[in-house]
Structures are given as structure tokens and as C-alpha cells.
Design an enzyme around this catalytic site. Sequence first.
Site, PDB file in Angstrom:
ATOM      1  N   SER A  77       3.772 -26.530 -42.309  1.00 19.56           N
ATOM      2  CA  SER A  77       4.298 -25.179 -42.162  1.00 19.56           C
ATOM      3  C   SER A  77       5.535 -25.159 -41.293  1.00 19.56           C
ATOM      4  O   SER A  77       6.494 -25.857 -41.594  1.00 19.56           O
ATOM      5  CB  SER A  77       3.199 -24.254 -41.621  1.00 19.56           C
ATOM      6  OG  SER A  77       3.539 -22.908 -41.802  1.00 19.56           O
ATOM      7  N   CYS A  78       5.540 -24.413 -40.194  1.00 22.51           N
ATOM      8  CA  CYS A  78       6.778 -24.016 -39.516  1.00 22.51           C
ATOM      9  C   CYS A  78       7.010 -24.774 -38.208  1.00 22.51           C
ATOM     10  O   CYS A  78       6.127 -25.427 -37.672  1.00 22.51           O
ATOM     11  CB  CYS A  78       6.734 -22.523 -39.218  1.00 22.51           C
ATOM     12  SG  CYS A  78       6.315 -21.504 -40.643  1.00 22.51           S
ATOM     13  N   ASP A  79       8.233 -24.620 -37.708  1.00 23.06           N
ATOM     14  CA  ASP A  79       8.611 -25.141 -36.394  1.00 23.06           C
ATOM     15  C   ASP A  79       9.455 -24.080 -35.694  1.00 23.06           C
ATOM     16  O   ASP A  79      10.416 -23.567 -36.272  1.00 23.06           O
ATOM     17  CB  ASP A  79       9.416 -26.437 -36.537  1.00 23.06           C
ATOM     18  CG  ASP A  79       8.613 -27.532 -37.202  1.00 23.06           C
ATOM     19  OD1 ASP A  79       7.890 -28.247 -36.485  1.00 23.06           O
ATOM     20  OD2 ASP A  79       8.700 -27.668 -38.444  1.00 23.06           O
ATOM     21  N   GLU A 130       3.422 -19.266 -36.051  1.00 24.32           N
ATOM     22  CA  GLU A 130       3.037 -20.554 -36.630  1.00 24.32           C
ATOM     23  C   GLU A 130       1.581 -20.488 -37.068  1.00 24.32           C
ATOM     24  O   GLU A 130       0.752 -19.856 -36.422  1.00 24.32           O
ATOM     25  CB  GLU A 130       3.151 -21.672 -35.578  1.00 24.32           C
ATOM     26  CG  GLU A 130       4.510 -21.860 -34.989  1.00 24.32           C
ATOM     27  CD  GLU A 130       5.340 -22.875 -35.745  1.00 24.32           C
ATOM     28  OE1 GLU A 130       4.748 -23.757 -36.403  1.00 24.32           O
ATOM     29  OE2 GLU A 130       6.565 -22.779 -35.683  1.00 24.32           O
TER      30      GLU A 130
END
Length: 417
Positions: free
Chosen positions: A5-7, A92
Site C-alpha cells: 500500500s502507501c508510504d 496507511e
Amino acid sequence: MRPSSCDTFVALPPATEKQRIIFGKNSSRPCDEVQEVVYFPARDYTGQEKLECTYIEIDQVPHTYAVVLSRPAWLWGAEMGANEHQVCIGNEAVWGRECADSEEALLGMDLVRLGLERANTAEKAVDVITELLEKYGQGGSCMEDECGFTYHNTFLISDRKEAWLLETSAKHWAAERVEDAYRNISNQYGITTKIDKEHPKMREYAQGKGWWDGKSQFNFATVYSFMTTARIEEAESRYSEGKKMLEKNEGHITAETMMDILRDKDSGINMEGIFMTTGSMVSVIPKDPTLPGVHYFTATPDPERSIFKPFIFVKNLKLLDETTSPTFGSDDPVKKHPRFQSKPDRRHELFRKHEPVSIIIECRKKGKIILQRMRKLEKEKMAQMEEFLLHGVEEPDLLVNLFSSTAKEEIVIYTKP
């Protein structure tokens, strides 16, 4: 589904230059998902109205702040964004010992938008999000699909003065004021023993589950994470690489630094594959309240093949037509029951123009020329924004179409022979 997924990143003085806070996020989502960038002005309400979020209705508040959001086009909330008070939030996905709820409630992305609409400081956003979390809970599919992809959420939140990390597990949560020069998060719990705010029954709940003995020092990440880290190895790798890049540039972190980090593919931060980076954001927030914040968004996948376009909060802002996806009202498959029986075409104008060009950028001579033109436009806009960051905005009316006009210039690059 593994946590791909995200950072999200934030850098504070003295890690940054010129007394500025730098915030950045890559939103990495299903590769076929469209992410739009939209603006909503401040608004007053009667106080008796209801607010329809992605899945549920909640009580509306008397006043909401102006916000700019980058969000998956099928839902109400946002992956990341900012408000008129220069509060920035990115969330996140996290997985832990507590199962993520498939029952429909507030999505973490709904909480991002609600925090921005209702909070004028980062700490206030923590309070807004946790109060809503405790009242309504979090849950429901986080993808435009029947697969039941669910997760808990962490939030990195900043304003002109400070940053906060908020981590949740169902309705329980812990929050930490960021005191280091920078912080990054990547799909894993990161709050350990320094807890500045918490759910009043968070420790009691963990002890009742047998996750904590009630005697040893309480470590939120250790207590609420999986017993094994096998599932979060990928997230740990991205987190470590992101932290290294922040460390390498400590004292000199700028918007350009953050964009370079978000564009990095070797680290996995700029993600490719079934999950890919579908939208990116970098914000530059001077600590001086007389100076504007500048918020850059791509509104297109893969920041390496996209332009970061600037947005500044001023009066009389226009809607962002070029990056706003079509809407389908009550006919939207997200609104019908059962949900997600089909997927309408949610591509906005910029996405449509960018899509074919992004394929040829790295493999054809014409693509390389297009990429050079894209970088030239981005650098020109950043140089213009630097003047506003240094000296303020004297003629705000000239900026009401700043983001949209840049998107139009981008479209010209894609259509130019």
C-alpha cells in the site's frame, strides 16, 4: 491480501530548509483505480443535518473548512489532502492482531477527510478522528470490489508547528507527537513506548486479550502487531529505505527531495504491479503564518511519469474540473445493494490524456521528449511557487485557477505533436 500500500512522510525543521514543514505521500492502490484531485470550499450548516460518508451517515458539524483532496474516485473520503489551515493528513493501511471489520462503518479514508474538514491544527485532527472512531467505528471494503479488502488505519498529520502519528486497531488507538526531525510510515505500527494520547481502555483491552501482561513496559506496536512479522516484511523494507533517504538529506529536505523519494522505484515506494502508486502529494508549509502553504498533487499514476501541480488556498477558488471524475448519483454501483456489481468509467480528463502517454514515456523517443517537457513545466511552476513561499501572495485572484491551469498545460504537452 498482503499489505502492499502507501508510504507517508513528514520532515520538520531543522531537517528541512527555510523553516518549512515538508509533507509527502504516495497513495498505492489497485492498479485499475482512478484517483481524482478535488476542492471543496468552507461551508456552514444548520447543525441538524446528516452527512453521508462512503457507507454510513453521521452527524454534520456547524462549519467545515476548505479542503483539497486526492481520493479514489469511487468513495467520499480521501487518501490524503490539506485544509485552509495548512493541516495535512495521509493514512496507511495496517494489519494486526485485531481482525479488521468487514461491517460497514467509517473508512480510514473517510476519517482523513473528516479530520481535514473539522480540525484547524494537527492535534485537533487527532481528537476529531479518535472521537469519530470511538463513536462510529471503522470498517467496510476499502476497494471498489466485493473481495472484502479491509484494514485498520494509521495517520500522519502535520500543521505549521508540529506533526502527530495516530495509530488505530478497531476502536482502540494511540497517538504520538513527532519530536524527531522527520518521520515516515509504511503499513506497519510504529508507536512504541512514547504515547502522548490514547484510548482510555486501550491497555485494559490488550491485557484482557492476553497480548500484554500488565506489568512490562507497554509498547503499542509490539502489543497490537502480529506475532510474526512475515506479513509486513515488504512494508518494513519500504519503511527502512524511506527512512534512509530522509536521513541522507537531513538538514536539506525540500519539496524536490520529497518528490525524488516518492519517485523512487528501487525502494518500492513508487510501487508497480497489482498495487501501484495511483496518486502522489507533496506539501510545503512555512512555519511563518503570513506565508502560504503550497500543495502539489499528481492526480495521475506513477509520480515518475507525472507532474506535481501546485495548489494554494486563496479566496474564490474554482473547482478542479480537469481532475474531477464523473459522478453517477444514485445509479453508482457503490450506492446500490448489493454493492460493487459493476465498475463505471471514472477517468477524469487529465487521467484520459495521461493514460496512453504514460505507456510510451520510457520506451520511445517521443516519450522521452514528452517527459522532458513535463519536467520543464514542473520546474517552472516550482520556481514560481518559491516566490510565494518567500514573499507571500499579493494578488490572490491570480491563483484561483492555479492547479487547473497547470493541468491544462500538462494536457497540452500530451496532445502536442
